[in-house]
Design an enzyme around this catalytic site. Structure first.
Site, PDB file in Angstrom:
ATOM      1  N   HIS A 109      62.334 -60.206  22.726  1.00  0.00           N
ATOM      2  CA  HIS A 109      61.219 -60.316  21.773  1.00  0.00           C
ATOM      3  C   HIS A 109      60.403 -59.028  21.794  1.00  0.00           C
ATOM      4  O   HIS A 109      59.894 -58.613  22.847  1.00  0.00           O
ATOM      5  CB  HIS A 109      60.353 -61.513  22.183  1.00  0.00           C
ATOM      6  CG  HIS A 109      59.220 -61.832  21.254  1.00  0.00           C
ATOM      7  ND1 HIS A 109      59.368 -62.637  20.137  1.00  0.00           N
ATOM      8  CD2 HIS A 109      57.911 -61.492  21.295  1.00  0.00           C
ATOM      9  CE1 HIS A 109      58.204 -62.771  19.530  1.00  0.00           C
ATOM     10  NE2 HIS A 109      57.300 -62.080  20.201  1.00  0.00           N
ATOM     11  N   MET A 120      52.598 -54.174  17.031  1.00  0.00           N
ATOM     12  CA  MET A 120      51.177 -54.363  16.690  1.00  0.00           C
ATOM     13  C   MET A 120      50.611 -53.070  16.129  1.00  0.00           C
ATOM     14  O   MET A 120      50.914 -51.990  16.646  1.00  0.00           O
ATOM     15  CB  MET A 120      50.384 -54.753  17.940  1.00  0.00           C
ATOM     16  CG  MET A 120      50.888 -55.999  18.649  1.00  0.00           C
ATOM     17  SD  MET A 120      49.769 -56.430  19.995  1.00  0.00           S
ATOM     18  CE  MET A 120      50.712 -57.759  20.768  1.00  0.00           C
ATOM     19  N   HIS A 138      58.723 -59.334  16.279  1.00  0.00           N
ATOM     20  CA  HIS A 138      57.521 -60.057  15.864  1.00  0.00           C
ATOM     21  C   HIS A 138      56.519 -59.036  15.355  1.00  0.00           C
ATOM     22  O   HIS A 138      55.934 -58.290  16.142  1.00  0.00           O
ATOM     23  CB  HIS A 138      56.978 -60.847  17.068  1.00  0.00           C
ATOM     24  CG  HIS A 138      55.701 -61.584  16.790  1.00  0.00           C
ATOM     25  ND1 HIS A 138      54.936 -62.137  17.800  1.00  0.00           N
ATOM     26  CD2 HIS A 138      55.061 -61.890  15.635  1.00  0.00           C
ATOM     27  CE1 HIS A 138      53.877 -62.740  17.263  1.00  0.00           C
ATOM     28  NE2 HIS A 138      53.923 -62.592  15.954  1.00  0.00           N
ATOM     29  N   MET A 184      53.147 -58.009  14.109  1.00  0.00           N
ATOM     30  CA  MET A 184      51.722 -58.345  13.985  1.00  0.00           C
ATOM     31  C   MET A 184      51.047 -57.153  13.317  1.00  0.00           C
ATOM     32  O   MET A 184      50.329 -56.373  13.946  1.00  0.00           O
ATOM     33  CB  MET A 184      51.139 -58.635  15.382  1.00  0.00           C
ATOM     34  CG  MET A 184      51.571 -59.996  15.890  1.00  0.00           C
ATOM     35  SD  MET A 184      51.381 -60.156  17.670  1.00  0.00           S
ATOM     36  CE  MET A 184      52.917 -59.401  18.180  1.00  0.00           C
ATOM     37  N   ASP A 226      55.083 -68.947  20.859  1.00  0.00           N
ATOM     38  CA  ASP A 226      54.824 -67.639  21.459  1.00  0.00           C
ATOM     39  C   ASP A 226      53.382 -67.613  21.958  1.00  0.00           C
ATOM     40  O   ASP A 226      52.454 -67.771  21.166  1.00  0.00           O
ATOM     41  CB  ASP A 226      55.055 -66.553  20.398  1.00  0.00           C
ATOM     42  CG  ASP A 226      54.853 -65.143  20.928  1.00  0.00           C
ATOM     43  OD1 ASP A 226      54.675 -64.970  22.146  1.00  0.00           O
ATOM     44  OD2 ASP A 226      54.887 -64.212  20.090  1.00  0.00           O
TER      45      ASP A 226
HETATM   46  C1  DX5 Z   1      51.060 -62.048  21.817  1.00  0.00           C
HETATM   47  C2  DX5 Z   1      52.517 -61.726  21.673  1.00  0.00           C
HETATM   48  C3  DX5 Z   1      53.364 -62.406  22.666  1.00  0.00           C
HETATM   49  C4  DX5 Z   1      53.042 -62.071  24.099  1.00  0.00           C
HETATM   50  C5  DX5 Z   1      53.275 -63.298  24.915  1.00  0.00           C
HETATM   51  O1  DX5 Z   1      50.372 -61.736  20.671  1.00  0.00           O
HETATM   52  O2  DX5 Z   1      52.986 -62.113  20.390  1.00  0.00           O
HETATM   53  O3  DX5 Z   1      54.746 -62.248  22.398  1.00  0.00           O
HETATM   54  O4  DX5 Z   1      53.788 -61.026  24.645  1.00  0.00           O
HETATM   55  O5  DX5 Z   1      52.864 -63.067  26.210  1.00  0.00           O
HETATM   56  P1  DX5 Z   1      52.642 -64.268  27.224  1.00  0.00           P
HETATM   57  O6  DX5 Z   1      53.945 -64.989  27.369  1.00  0.00           O
HETATM   58  O7  DX5 Z   1      52.181 -63.580  28.452  1.00  0.00           O
HETATM   59  O8  DX5 Z   1      51.578 -65.168  26.630  1.00  0.00           O
HETATM   60 ZN    ZN Z   2      55.182 -62.149  20.058  1.00  0.00          ZN
END
Ligand code: DX5
Ligand code: ZN
Length: 221
Positions: free
Chosen positions: A31, A35, A64, A66, A173
């Site tokens: 994953h 960001m 992912h 963001m 997530d």
């Molecule tokens: C947060 C990310 C996640 C993050 C999860 O915005 O999208 O993927 O890395 O981290 P944990 O598992 O530590 O909550």
């Molecule tokens: Zn994520």
């Protein structure tokens, strides 16, 4: 329904990213949290890094995004070979058009919902997506605690998918660990992102196996 574990490298040692990805061979996907410091108040990496990770690992990439303007930026990740590209509902101007474009480029197309975003506007459009990501923390940072108030949304999404008779995945997530994964799986999630739980473990692959076993036992579709 396949039970899949997709560790997030967000809190790994990003200066040695290829090595860190090499430590999660038991995973189903890797994953990658992109960001942009606008959609979320944090900045990570973008396309050049994702391209290099894809080239350096046999694991399929679960990207992912963001970021703002995913309609503009997301297709390049599919072109780069990401197996799955997730964009946020709150950021996309035309989610169905974007999902169709991602699928046409050969990627799985997924839509993400922040904790405060309802799934209802998307229930009639579910077949346009291969996966719904129900965020179980506010996106932006690893290491936050799982928001149990998101469980009813996971249940409603799974019920709608079951009614359609389709193999659409639900990803969770944020705050996923051996302490919380069973709740998410019991509500109908089948793909699990875990960042700190995996990378803070002494043996990341043993942690992945433990998460997968707990989810497999608890899954209710
Ligand atoms: C947060 C990310 C996640 C993050 C999860 O915005 O999208 O993927 O890395 O981290 P944990 O598992 O530590 O909550
Ligand atoms: Zn994520």
């Amino acid at each position: 329904m396949a039970i899949l574990i997709s560790p997030s490298v967000l809190n790994s040692d990003l200066a040695h990213l290829a090595d860190e990805v090499g430590r999660i061979g038991a995973a189903d996907y890797v994953h990658l949290d992109v960001m942009d410091n606008h959609f979320v108040p944090n900045l990570t990496f973008g396309l050049p890094v994702v391209e290099k990770v894809i080239a350096s690992t046999g694991l399929p990439a679960d990207v992912h995004l963001m970021i703002e303007k995913p309609d503009v930026w997301a297709p390049a990740y599919a072109e780069a070979g990401a197996a799955s590209v997730t964009f946020h509902a709150e950021a996309s101007a035309a989610p169905v058009r974007l999902a169709r474009e991602l699928r046409q480029l050969g990627a799985r197309a997924a839509i993400a919902l922040r904790p405060g975003t309802g799934v209802e506007p998307y229930l009639d459009l579910l077949t346009e997506f291969d996966m719904v990501l129900v965020m179980t923390v506010e996106p932006g940072f690893g290491g936050q605690s799982f928001i149990t108030g998101t469980l009813p949304k996971i249940r409603r999404t799974r019920e709608a998918i079951t009614a359609l008779g389709r193999d659409i995945w639900i990803q969770v997530d944020g705050g996923v660990s051996t302490g919380t994964i069973a709740q998410a799986a019991g509500a109908g999630a089948n793909m699990f992102v875990a960042g700190s739980a995996v990378y803070r473990a002494e043996d990341p692959n043993a942690e992945i196996e433990a998460l997968r076993a707990l989810a497999t036992d608890a899954y209710r579709g």
